[in-house]
Design a protein around this motif. Structure first.
Motif, PDB file in Angstrom:
ATOM      1  N   MET A  34     -37.417 126.004 -47.833  1.00  0.00           N
ATOM      2  CA  MET A  34     -37.839 124.679 -47.362  1.00  0.00           C
ATOM      3  C   MET A  34     -37.944 124.674 -45.846  1.00  0.00           C
ATOM      4  SD  MET A  34     -35.842 121.731 -49.401  1.00  0.00           S
ATOM      5  CE  MET A  34     -36.231 121.325 -51.077  1.00  0.00           C
ATOM      6  N   ARG A  35     -38.901 123.917 -45.336  1.00  0.00           N
ATOM      7  CA  ARG A  35     -39.008 123.668 -43.901  1.00  0.00           C
ATOM      8  C   ARG A  35     -38.301 122.341 -43.664  1.00  0.00           C
ATOM      9  NH1 ARG A  35     -40.973 125.741 -39.699  1.00  0.00           N
ATOM     10  NH2 ARG A  35     -42.085 127.407 -40.748  1.00  0.00           N
ATOM     11  N   MET A  36     -37.267 122.383 -42.786  1.00  0.00           N
ATOM     12  CA  MET A  36     -36.454 121.188 -42.563  1.00  0.00           C
ATOM     13  C   MET A  36     -36.410 120.813 -41.090  1.00  0.00           C
ATOM     14  SD  MET A  36     -33.315 122.012 -45.139  1.00  0.00           S
ATOM     15  CE  MET A  36     -32.537 120.453 -44.803  1.00  0.00           C
ATOM     16  N   PRO A  37     -36.454 119.512 -40.797  1.00  0.00           N
ATOM     17  CA  PRO A  37     -36.337 119.079 -39.409  1.00  0.00           C
ATOM     18  C   PRO A  37     -34.928 119.309 -38.873  1.00  0.00           C
ATOM     19  CG  PRO A  37     -36.426 117.173 -40.865  1.00  0.00           C
ATOM     20  CD  PRO A  37     -36.643 118.392 -41.724  1.00  0.00           C
ATOM     21  N   VAL A  38     -34.841 119.594 -37.570  1.00  0.00           N
ATOM     22  CA  VAL A  38     -33.546 119.781 -36.918  1.00  0.00           C
ATOM     23  C   VAL A  38     -33.257 118.518 -36.105  1.00  0.00           C
ATOM     24  CG1 VAL A  38     -32.234 121.137 -35.251  1.00  0.00           C
ATOM     25  CG2 VAL A  38     -33.828 122.276 -36.798  1.00  0.00           C
ATOM     26  N   HIS A  39     -32.131 117.888 -36.382  1.00  0.00           N
ATOM     27  CA  HIS A  39     -31.716 116.686 -35.651  1.00  0.00           C
ATOM     28  C   HIS A  39     -30.774 117.096 -34.529  1.00  0.00           C
ATOM     29  CE1 HIS A  39     -33.459 114.171 -38.800  1.00  0.00           C
ATOM     30  NE2 HIS A  39     -32.966 115.073 -39.638  1.00  0.00           N
ATOM     31  N   LEU A  40     -31.169 116.822 -33.289  1.00  0.00           N
ATOM     32  CA  LEU A  40     -30.332 117.159 -32.139  1.00  0.00           C
ATOM     33  C   LEU A  40     -29.266 116.091 -31.984  1.00  0.00           C
ATOM     34  CD1 LEU A  40     -33.142 118.259 -29.645  1.00  0.00           C
ATOM     35  CD2 LEU A  40     -31.812 119.675 -31.218  1.00  0.00           C
ATOM     36  N   LYS A  59     -27.957 124.215 -54.922  1.00  0.00           N
ATOM     37  CA  LYS A  59     -26.641 123.613 -54.662  1.00  0.00           C
ATOM     38  C   LYS A  59     -26.161 123.827 -53.228  1.00  0.00           C
ATOM     39  CE  LYS A  59     -24.699 122.857 -59.110  1.00  0.00           C
ATOM     40  NZ  LYS A  59     -24.975 121.455 -59.352  1.00  0.00           N
ATOM     41  N   LYS A  60     -26.630 124.883 -52.559  1.00  0.00           N
ATOM     42  CA  LYS A  60     -26.201 125.194 -51.189  1.00  0.00           C
ATOM     43  C   LYS A  60     -27.150 124.620 -50.130  1.00  0.00           C
ATOM     44  CE  LYS A  60     -22.885 128.370 -52.113  1.00  0.00           C
ATOM     45  NZ  LYS A  60     -21.602 128.527 -51.539  1.00  0.00           N
ATOM     46  N   MET A  61     -28.319 124.122 -50.540  1.00  0.00           N
ATOM     47  CA  MET A  61     -29.313 123.620 -49.594  1.00  0.00           C
ATOM     48  C   MET A  61     -28.742 122.411 -48.840  1.00  0.00           C
ATOM     49  SD  MET A  61     -32.383 124.213 -48.425  1.00  0.00           S
ATOM     50  CE  MET A  61     -33.175 125.272 -49.599  1.00  0.00           C
ATOM     51  N   PRO A  62     -28.732 122.468 -47.489  1.00  0.00           N
ATOM     52  CA  PRO A  62     -28.199 121.323 -46.743  1.00  0.00           C
ATOM     53  C   PRO A  62     -29.129 120.111 -46.864  1.00  0.00           C
ATOM     54  CG  PRO A  62     -29.095 122.980 -45.245  1.00  0.00           C
ATOM     55  CD  PRO A  62     -29.176 123.551 -46.623  1.00  0.00           C
ATOM     56  N   ALA A  63     -28.546 118.918 -46.927  1.00  0.00           N
ATOM     57  CA  ALA A  63     -29.349 117.700 -47.018  1.00  0.00           C
ATOM     58  C   ALA A  63     -30.080 117.460 -45.702  1.00  0.00           C
ATOM     59  CB  ALA A  63     -28.465 116.508 -47.356  1.00  0.00           C
ATOM     60  N   ARG A  64     -29.449 117.838 -44.582  1.00  0.00           N
ATOM     61  CA  ARG A  64     -30.080 117.737 -43.260  1.00  0.00           C
ATOM     62  C   ARG A  64     -29.443 118.760 -42.338  1.00  0.00           C
ATOM     63  NH1 ARG A  64     -29.799 112.324 -40.579  1.00  0.00           N
ATOM     64  NH2 ARG A  64     -29.361 113.287 -38.595  1.00  0.00           N
ATOM     65  N   LEU A  76     -27.328 127.725 -34.832  1.00  0.00           N
ATOM     66  CA  LEU A  76     -27.121 126.770 -35.927  1.00  0.00           C
ATOM     67  C   LEU A  76     -26.032 127.293 -36.859  1.00  0.00           C
ATOM     68  CD1 LEU A  76     -30.785 125.870 -36.953  1.00  0.00           C
ATOM     69  CD2 LEU A  76     -29.129 124.354 -35.858  1.00  0.00           C
ATOM     70  N   ASN A  77     -25.171 126.410 -37.319  1.00  0.00           N
ATOM     71  CA  ASN A  77     -24.131 126.778 -38.270  1.00  0.00           C
ATOM     72  C   ASN A  77     -24.422 126.046 -39.575  1.00  0.00           C
ATOM     73  OD1 ASN A  77     -21.875 127.617 -39.578  1.00  0.00           O
ATOM     74  ND2 ASN A  77     -20.451 126.358 -38.399  1.00  0.00           N
ATOM     75  N   LEU A  78     -25.052 126.752 -40.531  1.00  0.00           N
ATOM     76  CA  LEU A  78     -25.456 126.114 -41.782  1.00  0.00           C
ATOM     77  C   LEU A  78     -24.565 126.469 -42.968  1.00  0.00           C
ATOM     78  CD1 LEU A  78     -29.320 126.504 -41.420  1.00  0.00           C
ATOM     79  CD2 LEU A  78     -27.874 124.596 -40.752  1.00  0.00           C
ATOM     80  N   GLY A  79     -23.562 127.296 -42.736  1.00  0.00           N
ATOM     81  CA  GLY A  79     -22.627 127.635 -43.808  1.00  0.00           C
ATOM     82  C   GLY A  79     -23.075 128.829 -44.639  1.00  0.00           C
TER      83      GLY A  79
END
Length: 182
Positions: free
Chosen positions: A102-108, A135-140, A159-162
Motif C-alpha cells: 500500500m502507498r500510505m501518507p506520512v503525517h509529520l 493484521k500488521k498493516m499500520p492504520a496510519r 520511520l519506526n513502523l514495527g
C-alpha cells in the motif's frame, strides 16, 4: 474502538432493489476475497457511516456476514455528495498470510527543534510504500520530526513502523528537512 459491521447476504440485484434498500436505511455492498470471489451484502447505513468516516484505507475492520467474521479493508465506496450518503461499498478480504503493498501518507508530528531556532520546515515526500500482512498493516504512519535541527533531514529509514512492516520506498528519501533562515 470496535470496528464491526454486521451484514447479511443479499439475493436481490438491480437498481430498483438497491433503491428499496437505501429507502430502508440499508446499503448494498460486495465483499471480494483474495481469490476474486464476490459475495453480495446488505449492511446498515448508520453502522457503516460511523466506521467509514473514522478509518483509513489501511484500517482492518471486521464484517460479520450471517454470523461469520471476516477481516476486511474498505476497498471503495460510491458516494453521493448532494445528499451526503454512501450508495454502495466494496470490501476486500486478503488471505491471512498474504503480503499487501500500500502507498500510505506520512503525517509529520511535532515541531522540529530547528524551526524553534528560526529555521524553515520543508516537507518533501508526502507518502511511502509499505508491505505487510493485513493484521500488521499500520492504520496510519506518523513521523515524529521534533528532533530535526537546522540543516538536518528526516529520512524514510528513520520511520519506526514495527515488526512485520517492510518499507519499499528508498530508505535515503527525505520526508522533511529544516533549512536555515536566509
Amino acid at each position: 474502538m470496535d470496528l464491526v459491521i454486521n451484514a447479511k447476504t443479499r439475493t436481490t440485484t438491480g437498481r430498483a432493489a438497491a433503491r428499496r434498500m437505501r429507502a430502508e436505511g440499508r446499503i448494498p455492498a460486495v465483499l471480494y476475497n483474495h481469490e476474486g470471489k464476490a459475495t453480495m451484502l446488505d449492511i446498515d447505513e448508520v453502522e457503516f457511516n460511523k466506521i467509514w468516516r473514522s478509518v483509513t484505507p489501511s484500517t482492518l475492520i471486521n464484517v460479520t456476514v450471517d454470523g461469520t467474521a471476516h477481516d476486511v479493508f474498505i476497498k471503495d465506496t460510491e458516494y453521493n455528495i448532494r445528499n451526503d450518503k454512501v450508495l454502495h461499498a466494496d470490501f476486500f478480504e486478503p488471505a491471512a498470510d498474504q503480503q499487501i503493498t500500500m502507498r500510505m501518507p506520512v503525517h509529520l508530528v511535532g515541531t522540529p527543534a530547528g524551526v524553534l531556532k528560526g529555521g524553515f520546515l520543508l516537507k518533501q515526500a508526502p507518502d511511502v510504500q509499505v508491505k505487510a500482512v493485513a493484521k500488521k498493516m499500520p492504520a496510519r504512519i506518523d513521523a515524529d520530526i521534533s528532533g530535526v535541527n537546522i540543516g538536518e533531514k528526516f529520512l524514510v529509514k528513520n520511520l519506526n513502523l514495527g515488526d512485520g512492516v517492510t518499507v519499499l520506498t528508498n530508505a535515503e528519501l527525505s520526508l522533511a528537512s529544516v533549512k536555515p533562515a536566509r
